[in-house]
Each structure stands twice: as C-alpha cells, then as structure tokens.
Design an enzyme around this catalytic site. Structure first.
Site, PDB file in Angstrom:
ATOM      1  N   GLU A  67      -5.237   4.151   6.379  1.00  0.00           N
ATOM      2  CA  GLU A  67      -4.854   3.819   5.009  1.00  0.00           C
ATOM      3  C   GLU A  67      -5.249   4.903   4.005  1.00  0.00           C
ATOM      4  OE1 GLU A  67      -5.024   1.568   1.213  1.00  0.00           O
ATOM      5  OE2 GLU A  67      -6.702   2.427   2.287  1.00  0.00           O
ATOM      6  N   ARG A 127       0.822  -1.215   0.000  1.00  0.00           N
ATOM      7  CA  ARG A 127       0.000   0.000   0.000  1.00  0.00           C
ATOM      8  C   ARG A 127       0.861   1.273   0.000  1.00  0.00           C
ATOM      9  NH1 ARG A 127      -3.265  -3.419  -0.733  1.00  0.00           N
ATOM     10  NH2 ARG A 127      -5.431  -3.475  -0.026  1.00  0.00           N
ATOM     11  N   SER A 184     -10.727  -0.337   3.152  1.00  0.00           N
ATOM     12  CA  SER A 184     -10.022  -0.586   4.425  1.00  0.00           C
ATOM     13  C   SER A 184      -9.588   0.751   5.014  1.00  0.00           C
ATOM     14  CB  SER A 184      -8.786  -1.445   4.196  1.00  0.00           C
ATOM     15  OG  SER A 184      -9.138  -2.711   3.734  1.00  0.00           O
TER      16      SER A 184
HETATM   17  N1  EPU Z   1     -11.025 -10.651   9.833  1.00  0.00           N
HETATM   18  C1  EPU Z   1     -11.704 -10.753  11.018  1.00  0.00           C
HETATM   19  N2  EPU Z   1     -12.686  -9.854  11.284  1.00  0.00           N
HETATM   20  C2  EPU Z   1     -13.018  -8.876  10.412  1.00  0.00           C
HETATM   21  C3  EPU Z   1     -12.320  -8.747   9.197  1.00  0.00           C
HETATM   22  C4  EPU Z   1     -11.322  -9.666   8.929  1.00  0.00           C
HETATM   23  O1  EPU Z   1     -11.427 -11.642  11.833  1.00  0.00           O
HETATM   24  O2  EPU Z   1     -13.948  -8.101  10.722  1.00  0.00           O
HETATM   25  C5  EPU Z   1     -10.001 -11.663   9.482  1.00  0.00           C
HETATM   26  C6  EPU Z   1     -10.519 -12.567   8.360  1.00  0.00           C
HETATM   27  O3  EPU Z   1     -11.272 -13.642   8.850  1.00  0.00           O
HETATM   28  C7  EPU Z   1      -9.243 -13.020   7.696  1.00  0.00           C
HETATM   29  C8  EPU Z   1      -8.290 -11.844   7.903  1.00  0.00           C
HETATM   30  O4  EPU Z   1      -8.857 -11.053   8.960  1.00  0.00           O
HETATM   31  O5  EPU Z   1      -8.717 -14.143   8.345  1.00  0.00           O
HETATM   32  C9  EPU Z   1      -8.118 -11.010   6.656  1.00  0.00           C
HETATM   33  O6  EPU Z   1      -9.400 -10.506   6.237  1.00  0.00           O
HETATM   34  P1  EPU Z   1      -9.755 -10.240   4.701  1.00  0.00           P
HETATM   35  O7  EPU Z   1      -9.391 -11.418   3.873  1.00  0.00           O
HETATM   36  O8  EPU Z   1     -11.139  -9.737   4.633  1.00  0.00           O
HETATM   37  O9  EPU Z   1      -8.741  -9.102   4.244  1.00  0.00           O
HETATM   38  P2  EPU Z   1      -8.170  -7.806   5.007  1.00  0.00           P
HETATM   39  O10 EPU Z   1      -6.773  -8.100   5.422  1.00  0.00           O
HETATM   40  O11 EPU Z   1      -9.103  -7.336   6.046  1.00  0.00           O
HETATM   41  C10 EPU Z   1      -7.060  -6.852   2.853  1.00  0.00           C
HETATM   42  C11 EPU Z   1      -7.008  -5.552   2.124  1.00  0.00           C
HETATM   43  C12 EPU Z   1      -8.278  -5.362   1.305  1.00  0.00           C
HETATM   44  C13 EPU Z   1      -8.390  -6.516   0.327  1.00  0.00           C
HETATM   45  C14 EPU Z   1      -8.414  -7.829   1.097  1.00  0.00           C
HETATM   46  C15 EPU Z   1      -8.380  -9.024   0.194  1.00  0.00           C
HETATM   47  C16 EPU Z   1      -5.628  -4.033   3.436  1.00  0.00           C
HETATM   48  C17 EPU Z   1      -5.581  -2.846   4.326  1.00  0.00           C
HETATM   49  N3  EPU Z   1      -6.838  -4.449   3.051  1.00  0.00           N
HETATM   50  O12 EPU Z   1      -8.129  -6.756   3.794  1.00  0.00           O
HETATM   51  O13 EPU Z   1      -8.151  -4.162   0.578  1.00  0.00           O
HETATM   52  O14 EPU Z   1      -9.572  -6.414  -0.454  1.00  0.00           O
HETATM   53  O15 EPU Z   1      -7.225  -7.917   1.934  1.00  0.00           O
HETATM   54  O16 EPU Z   1      -7.115  -9.142  -0.388  1.00  0.00           O
HETATM   55  O17 EPU Z   1      -4.577  -4.577   3.085  1.00  0.00           O
HETATM   56  C18 EPU Z   1      -8.585  -1.810   0.670  1.00  0.00           C
HETATM   57  O18 EPU Z   1      -7.370  -1.648   0.648  1.00  0.00           O
HETATM   58  O19 EPU Z   1      -9.386  -0.843   0.714  1.00  0.00           O
HETATM   59  C19 EPU Z   1      -9.126  -3.174   0.679  1.00  0.00           C
HETATM   60  C20 EPU Z   1     -10.430  -3.430   0.763  1.00  0.00           C
END
Ligand code: EPU
Length: 346
Positions: free
Chosen positions: A342, A169, A246
């Site tokens: 972010e 990012r 995010s």
């Molecule tokens: N999780 C929780 N609770 C929540 C949300 C997530 O326990 O409320 C856990 C999920 O179960 C999972 C882990 O956290 O084990 C990761 O969650 P998720 O796959 O939804 O991805 P994220 O890390 O929350 C990142 C990016 C997103 C992108 C997704 C998929 C960042 C800051 N965010 O989110 O990007 O779509 O991975 O690759 O890196 C964005 O940048 O705006 C964005 C949406």
C-alpha cells in the site's frame, strides 16, 4: 551533480529517514521545504533532476538514497471558503497536518463530516493521492476539488472529483504515476461538508466502541473520540513504534474466488463490493499464515494488527522488502491471494 542553478532554498544532502514514520535510512541529494506556490513555480520547467513530493512521510518506504530533489510540502492555511444551503466548503493547505485539520473542522465551527478520518497520519495534500479511508468513510466522499502546480509549466490547475478518479486507496495521481515524478504537485484541497449530516457508525470496531460508551446517536465529536480510541488501541503510534500504517491493500478478488474462500474459511472477513467483487481482510489472511507479531531481521508484523509492518529498531529498506515478500509468499501459497503493498516506495 549537474550544472543546474537551483534556488537558494534548495539544500543539499538532506536526511530523509528521520522525516518518514517508518524511519528507514535514506538521504536526498537535494531537498526543498516548500511554503508557497511561488517556490514551486520557481522549480517548475525542464530539469534533469528527478523530483519527489514528501508530506509527513507516513506512507513511504525508503529503499535507499534518492539522487533527485525532494519537495517537502509545508504550504499551510485552513479556512472556511464558503457555504450554500447544502454544505460548508473548507480548504486546507497541502502541508497541514491531516488530524489537526480534522480537529479544526470539528472545533472551529463544528463543521462535521471528516470525523471518521480522525488521527490518520499524514498531510492534507497527501490525503487525496491514496484516497485515505477508515471506519466506513473515504476522503472521496467529502472531496470537492484540489489545486495543484503543474511542474512543467509552473501554472496552477484545478481538479474536481471526477478528474481525480478516486477508487479504493487510489486516484489519478497513482494511476498516472504523478505521485512519483511530481508532475502535478497538490497545493490546496477543498472539502464539501454536507449540512444534512448523518453519523456513519456501522463499521464493526466503531459501532462496538460507541455501544460501549452508550452512545445511541453520537454527534461528530463523539465519533471522532471513538475513532481515536479504536485507532490508539489497534494501531501503533509512529512516535514510539515506527510504521507506515497498513502495509498491504485489502485484496479485491472476483466473486467466484470470494465464494470459494468463504466456503473453506467461514470466519474470513469479506465485504461485497458494488461491482460484484469481494474485498478480503488482509490482516486476517496474514494472521492465519502465522505472521502476526513475527519478526524478520529488524522488521516485523505488528502484534495487534497483522496488516501493519513495523520497524523494530534500525531496520533497513532491504529487510522491509524481504519481510514483505515473505508475507506475500505465505498468503499466496496458503490462500492463492496476491497482496499488493500500500505505501509508496522510493
Ligand atoms: N483482522 C484480523 N487480524 C488482524 C487484523 C485484522 O483477523 O491482525 C480482521 C479484523 O478482525 C477485522 C478485519 O480483519 O474483522 C478488518 O480489520 P480492521 O477493522 O482492523 O481493518 P483493516 O481492513 O485491517 C482497514 C484500513 C485501515 C483502516 C481500517 C479501519 C486498508 C489497507 N486498511 O484496515 O487503514 O484504519 O480499515 O477502517 O484498507 C491505512 O490505510 O494505513 C490504515 C490503517
């Protein structure tokens, strides 16, 4: 406001809030819709006005009015500019909608490679600034070069992958603050889409979706469709629930901190990085602190994805900042981990 003579296409006192997906109130003293590099060149040179570049406004938090000039990028165009034995090269204008661009690469010539990044809100020109990423792929993995207008000289410069210094990012634009003072304004971006394409399908949510669709070796179109389905399920559509994606980075912590947290919380999702650091799931940390689905003022953390901050209707910049601080404090107190916002703040 000052004695500067501005070109005729510069408007005064324009609404900004309606041009951002988080829909916080705010106005710009000066505003220009930029459809060509020539317009940018006309605005280049010494100016007392602060400048800010706006794309789709999908990663932006307005904390009030802006007394400078907003450059709304609307430079269009998408084309296959070449190919060699190894790759196709496609180029998009900075103002192109990102998702429409991805769809075009898949539909037009079926040039695969960007499918994991389907449905990300925003524009082609904004994508390199924060090195957008999702479901196991980052823009940097498919990036070839970009063109930008140097706003001091009005000349076009070209930046290749190394010059962009991409990281999670992050890019040279954020490192140098160019996204805030519009020193270099991205006008066109070229992608390299390798002909030896391989599906990237190991990200947990995506793998589960493909499994459910019984797709053992999916093609690029099928991956895009699965990504779109996962995103629609988890992430709020800004058209109905205003948000900026995010709201915090997934924090990177030193190995010893990661080990300590993993021992205390075996179900904390964490990802080992090439440099030995560990990336933690911020959404999990926020959920564990009880903030998932909670509201403060008119801003809240989304019920299906705790990492996404939403405007529940009529929120102000101050309310968003207060909520962000409350969430950061809770995560710091409970886990000793600092969360960094972010989106860009204006
Ligand atoms: N999780 C929780 N609770 C929540 C949300 C997530 O326990 O409320 C856990 C999920 O179960 C999972 C882990 O956290 O084990 C990761 O969650 P998720 O796959 O939804 O991805 P994220 O890390 O929350 C990142 C990016 C997103 C992108 C997704 C998929 C960042 C800051 N965010 O989110 O990007 O779509 O991975 O690759 O890196 C964005 O940048 O705006 C964005 C949406």
């Amino acid at each position: 406001m000052n004695g500067e003579k501005l070109p005729h296409f510069v408007e005064r006192d324009a609404d900004l809030g309606g041009r951002t997906t988080l829909a916080l109130p705010g106005r710009a003293a000066f505003y220009a819709e930029i459809k060509s590099v020539e317009q940018l060149a006309q605005l280049a040179g010494k100016s007392a006005l602060r400048r800010f570049v706006l794309g789709a406004g999908s990663n932006l938090v307005l904390t009030g009015d802006f007394d400078g000039l907003v450059l709304h990028m609307a430079i269009g165009g998408r084309e296959l500019i070449g190919e060699d034995d190894d790759a196709w090269y496609v180029r998009g204008g900075a103002g192109e909608d990102w998702h429409a661009f991805v769809e075009w690469t898949l539909a037009k010539g079926c040039w695969p490679g960007l499918e994991n990044l389907a449905l990300i809100p925003g524009t082609v020109g904004a994508a390199p600034i924060q090195n957008i990423g999702a479901y196991g792929l980052e823009l940097a993995d498919r990036f070839q070069s970009l063109e930008a207008c140097d706003m001091l000289t009005g000349r076009t410069v070209r930046l290749d992958r190394d010059a962009c210094r991409f990281a999670y990012r992050d890019s040279v634009f954020k490192q140098q603050g160019w996204h805030l003072d519009a020193r270099l304004v991205i006008t066109r971006v070229t992608f390299r889409l390798p002909k030896a394409w391989q599906p990237l399908a190991s990200y947990a949510d995506l793998a589960a979706e493909l499994d459910q669709r019984q797709l053992g070796r999916p093609n690029a179109r099928q991956i895009a469709d699965a990504v779109i389905a996962v995103r629609r399920r988890k992430l709020p559509d800004p058209a109905s629930v205003p948000n900026a994606g995010s709201f915090f980075h997934n924090p990177l912590v030193e190995a010893n901190v990661g080990e300590r947290l993993a021992a205390a919380h075996p179900d904390l999702p964490s990802y080992l990085q090439a440099d030995g650091r560990v990336k933690l799931a911020a959404g999990w940390l926020i959920e564990r602190c009880g903030w998932k689905g909670r509201t403060l003022g008119q801003a809240g953390m989304y019920e299906k994805q705790a990492l996404v901050l939403v405007n529940r209707g009529g929120a102000t910049g101050a309310e968003v900042l207060a909520l962000a601080r409350a969430v950061q404090d809770a995560v710091r107190e409970r886990f000793g981990v600092a969360l960094t916002p972010e989106p860009v703040f204006l």
